[in-house]
Design an enzyme around this catalytic site. Structure first.
Site, PDB file in Angstrom:
ATOM      1  N   LYS A  23       3.244  -5.610  19.658  1.00  6.59           N
ATOM      2  CA  LYS A  23       2.434  -5.192  20.323  1.00  6.59           C
ATOM      3  C   LYS A  23       1.001  -5.565  20.303  1.00  6.59           C
ATOM      4  CE  LYS A  23       3.103  -1.254  17.733  1.00  6.59           C
ATOM      5  NZ  LYS A  23       3.881  -1.661  16.767  1.00  6.59           N
ATOM      6  N   ARG A  98       1.713   7.847  17.188  1.00  4.11           N
ATOM      7  CA  ARG A  98       2.738   7.713  16.312  1.00  4.11           C
ATOM      8  C   ARG A  98       3.440   8.681  15.997  1.00  4.11           C
ATOM      9  NH1 ARG A  98       0.374   2.491  14.211  1.00  4.11           N
ATOM     10  NH2 ARG A  98       2.060   1.560  12.964  1.00  4.11           N
ATOM     11  N   ARG A 137       4.358 -13.063   9.781  1.00  4.20           N
ATOM     12  CA  ARG A 137       2.961 -12.440  10.576  1.00  4.20           C
ATOM     13  C   ARG A 137       1.741 -12.986   9.682  1.00  4.20           C
ATOM     14  NH1 ARG A 137       2.011  -6.893  12.894  1.00  4.20           N
ATOM     15  NH2 ARG A 137       2.631  -6.099  10.775  1.00  4.20           N
ATOM     16  N   ARG A 169      -1.178  -9.702   5.787  1.00  2.00           N
ATOM     17  CA  ARG A 169      -1.368  -8.249   5.509  1.00  2.00           C
ATOM     18  C   ARG A 169      -0.649  -7.838   4.121  1.00  2.00           C
ATOM     19  NH1 ARG A 169      -0.809  -4.969  10.862  1.00  2.00           N
ATOM     20  NH2 ARG A 169       0.012  -3.436   9.522  1.00  2.00           N
ATOM     21  N   ARG A 180       8.091   1.220   6.568  1.00  2.00           N
ATOM     22  CA  ARG A 180       7.392   1.564   7.797  1.00  2.00           C
ATOM     23  C   ARG A 180       8.342   1.461   8.605  1.00  2.00           C
ATOM     24  NH1 ARG A 180       3.885  -3.566   7.681  1.00  2.00           N
ATOM     25  NH2 ARG A 180       3.420  -3.024   9.888  1.00  2.00           N
TER      26      ARG A 180
HETATM   27  P1  ADP Z   1       1.793  -2.639  12.916  1.00  2.00           P
HETATM   28  O1  ADP Z   1       0.995  -3.172  14.080  1.00  2.00           O
HETATM   29  O2  ADP Z   1       2.645  -3.484  12.071  1.00  2.00           O
HETATM   30  O3  ADP Z   1       2.757  -1.489  13.638  1.00  2.00           O
HETATM   31  P2  ADP Z   1      -0.441  -0.971  12.527  1.00  2.00           P
HETATM   32  O4  ADP Z   1      -1.417  -1.968  12.271  1.00  2.00           O
HETATM   33  O5  ADP Z   1      -0.397  -0.519  13.760  1.00  2.00           O
HETATM   34  O6  ADP Z   1       0.865  -1.635  11.987  1.00  2.00           O
HETATM   35  O7  ADP Z   1      -0.685   0.123  11.271  1.00  2.00           O
HETATM   36  C1  ADP Z   1      -0.877  -0.217   9.954  1.00  2.00           C
HETATM   37  C2  ADP Z   1      -0.695   0.986   9.073  1.00  2.00           C
HETATM   38  O8  ADP Z   1      -1.651   1.951   9.448  1.00  2.00           O
HETATM   39  C3  ADP Z   1       0.508   2.011   9.349  1.00  2.00           C
HETATM   40  O9  ADP Z   1       1.673   1.528   8.522  1.00  2.00           O
HETATM   41  C4  ADP Z   1      -0.082   3.460   8.937  1.00  2.00           C
HETATM   42  O10 ADP Z   1      -0.141   3.602   7.505  1.00  2.00           O
HETATM   43  C5  ADP Z   1      -1.418   3.313   9.322  1.00  2.00           C
HETATM   44  N1  ADP Z   1      -1.502   4.151  10.926  1.00  2.00           N
HETATM   45  C6  ADP Z   1      -1.884   2.905  12.022  1.00  2.00           C
HETATM   46  N2  ADP Z   1      -2.177   3.866  12.991  1.00  2.00           N
HETATM   47  C7  ADP Z   1      -1.557   5.237  12.523  1.00  2.00           C
HETATM   48  C8  ADP Z   1      -1.229   6.289  13.430  1.00  2.00           C
HETATM   49  N3  ADP Z   1      -1.655   6.528  14.885  1.00  2.00           N
HETATM   50  N4  ADP Z   1      -0.699   7.312  12.566  1.00  2.00           N
HETATM   51  C9  ADP Z   1      -0.715   7.349  11.406  1.00  2.00           C
HETATM   52  N5  ADP Z   1      -0.870   6.221  10.675  1.00  2.00           N
HETATM   53  C10 ADP Z   1      -1.328   5.098  11.280  1.00  2.00           C
HETATM   54  P1  ADP Z   2       3.120  -5.241  16.229  1.00  4.05           P
HETATM   55  O1  ADP Z   2       1.563  -5.154  16.583  1.00  4.05           O
HETATM   56  O2  ADP Z   2       3.970  -4.471  16.935  1.00  4.05           O
HETATM   57  O3  ADP Z   2       3.185  -4.789  14.652  1.00  4.05           O
HETATM   58  P2  ADP Z   2       2.803  -8.326  16.181  1.00  4.05           P
HETATM   59  O4  ADP Z   2       2.265  -8.361  17.623  1.00  4.05           O
HETATM   60  O5  ADP Z   2       1.788  -8.237  15.044  1.00  4.05           O
HETATM   61  O6  ADP Z   2       3.624  -6.671  16.289  1.00  4.05           O
HETATM   62  O7  ADP Z   2       3.930  -9.236  16.048  1.00  4.05           O
HETATM   63  C1  ADP Z   2       4.535  -9.304  14.722  1.00  4.05           C
HETATM   64  C2  ADP Z   2       4.867 -10.765  14.479  1.00  4.05           C
HETATM   65  O8  ADP Z   2       6.011 -11.212  15.319  1.00  4.05           O
HETATM   66  C3  ADP Z   2       3.490 -11.604  14.498  1.00  4.05           C
HETATM   67  O9  ADP Z   2       3.463 -12.696  13.540  1.00  4.05           O
HETATM   68  C4  ADP Z   2       3.729 -12.359  16.012  1.00  4.05           C
HETATM   69  O10 ADP Z   2       3.069 -13.530  15.899  1.00  4.05           O
HETATM   70  C5  ADP Z   2       5.339 -12.385  16.063  1.00  4.05           C
HETATM   71  N1  ADP Z   2       5.757 -12.252  17.344  1.00  4.05           N
HETATM   72  C6  ADP Z   2       5.111 -11.295  18.673  1.00  4.05           C
HETATM   73  N2  ADP Z   2       5.804 -11.177  19.606  1.00  4.05           N
HETATM   74  C7  ADP Z   2       7.021 -12.068  19.283  1.00  4.05           C
HETATM   75  C8  ADP Z   2       7.888 -12.581  20.145  1.00  4.05           C
HETATM   76  N3  ADP Z   2       8.282 -12.207  21.325  1.00  4.05           N
HETATM   77  N4  ADP Z   2       8.959 -13.619  19.662  1.00  4.05           N
HETATM   78  C9  ADP Z   2       8.641 -13.998  18.350  1.00  4.05           C
HETATM   79  N5  ADP Z   2       7.588 -13.594  17.642  1.00  4.05           N
HETATM   80  C10 ADP Z   2       6.872 -12.649  18.064  1.00  4.05           C
END
Ligand code: ADP
Ligand code: ADP
Length: 230
Positions: A23, A98, A137, A169, A180
């Site tokens: 995302k 979420r 990542r 992270r 998660r």
């Molecule tokens: P990812 O990109 O890997 O999905 P995020 O950066 O969006 O992770 O979120 C990291 C953490 O922040 C989540 O595991 C949760 O604890 C918290 N968080 C983020 N957005 C929300 C939300 N909309 N509702 C509840 N918790 C959230």
């Molecule tokens: P999210 O925001 O949904 O948690 P990220 O965009 O941070 O996901 O992506 C998670 C990890 O996977 C990052 O290290 C990113 O560089 C890698 N990644 C993202 N999109 C792709 C893809 N289409 N193929 C392979 N790796 C990817």
């Protein structure tokens, strides 16, 4: 008719999908295409944690455990943010909503404001691939995302955009990732049917390369905009 035009000229997008689906990666690219306010609740909560605000301190324990931060803490910051000046012509929500209560709150607020969600972009990836993605990542201070193998920066360990050092992270450790992922399946995946029922859901195969996923999303957005003009 005029009212509908005002509503539909905005591009108000939601990125939905499991943690690690890509995302943030797609958001980086879409922000280069469209002048959208990027609203990532995870980034906002991490910032609050770094600043040591009340919200940040409350959120920290949940985030470290891979749990969702309670709805009442997150809804307020998200709903306020979509009303900021830079989000008036469109926004890209990443990681919000979420849960169903979060989606209800967003829907109610948008209705009050006379605005609408343009589309919900679901990026789908299987759990085993997610684990590989999250373990590699790396992120910049400003929140730009890379992967050591799949999407490496031009210079190892440095952000292409601002040259700052890339870090892993805390919650990207394997034991937290599993928590998660199960939270996603339990609390967030019901939003797929929720937005499908509203006719807003668009699905993307997130197992493709970042460039391919981006191309598909752009093509879909172009179609939506064309439909809009008809
Ligand atoms: P990812 O990109 O890997 O999905 P995020 O950066 O969006 O992770 O979120 C990291 C953490 O922040 C989540 O595991 C949760 O604890 C918290 N968080 C983020 N957005 C929300 C939300 N909309 N509702 C509840 N918790 C959230
Ligand atoms: P999210 O925001 O949904 O948690 P990220 O965009 O941070 O996901 O992506 C998670 C990890 O996977 C990052 O290290 C990113 O560089 C890698 N990644 C993202 N999109 C792709 C893809 N289409 N193929 C392979 N790796 C990817």
């Amino acid at each position: 008719m005029a009212f509908r035009h005002v509503m539909s000229s905005e591009l108000n997008l939601i990125l939905l999908g499991p943690p690690g689906a890509g995302k943030g990666t797609q958001a980086d690219r879409l922000r280069d295409d469209f002048p959208l306010a990027y609203i990532a609740t995870g980034d906002m909560l991490r910032e609050a944690r770094t600043e040591g605000t009340d919200l940040g301190l409350k959120a920290q324990t949940y985030m470290e455990a891979g749990d969702l931060v309670p709805d009442e803490l997150v809804i307020g910051i998200a709903v306020e943010r979509i009303q900021a000046d830079d989000a008036r012509d469109g926004f890209l929500l990443d990681g919000f909503p979420r849960t169903v209560p979060q989606a209800d709150a967003l829907g109610e607020e948008m209705e009050k404001l006379g605005r609408g969600i343009t589309a919900v972009l679901l990026v789908e990836v299987a759990d085993d691939e997610i684990i590989k993605r999250i373990s590699g990542r790396r992120v910049s201070k400003a929140g730009r995302t890379y992967h050591v193998d799949y999407d490496p920066p031009k210079h190892a360990g440095r952000c292409d955009v601002d040259g700052t050092q890339l870090v892993q992270r805390e919650d990207d450790k394997p034991e937290v990732v599993t928590a998660r992922l199960s939270k996603y399946h339990e609390a967030t995946s019901p939003l797929i049917d929720y937005y499908e029922d509203q006719g807003l859901l668009r699905r993307f195969d997130g197992s493709r390369s970042p460039v391919e996923v981006h191309d598909h999303i752009r093509a879909t957005l172009a179609t939506l905009r064309l439909e809009d003009e008809l």
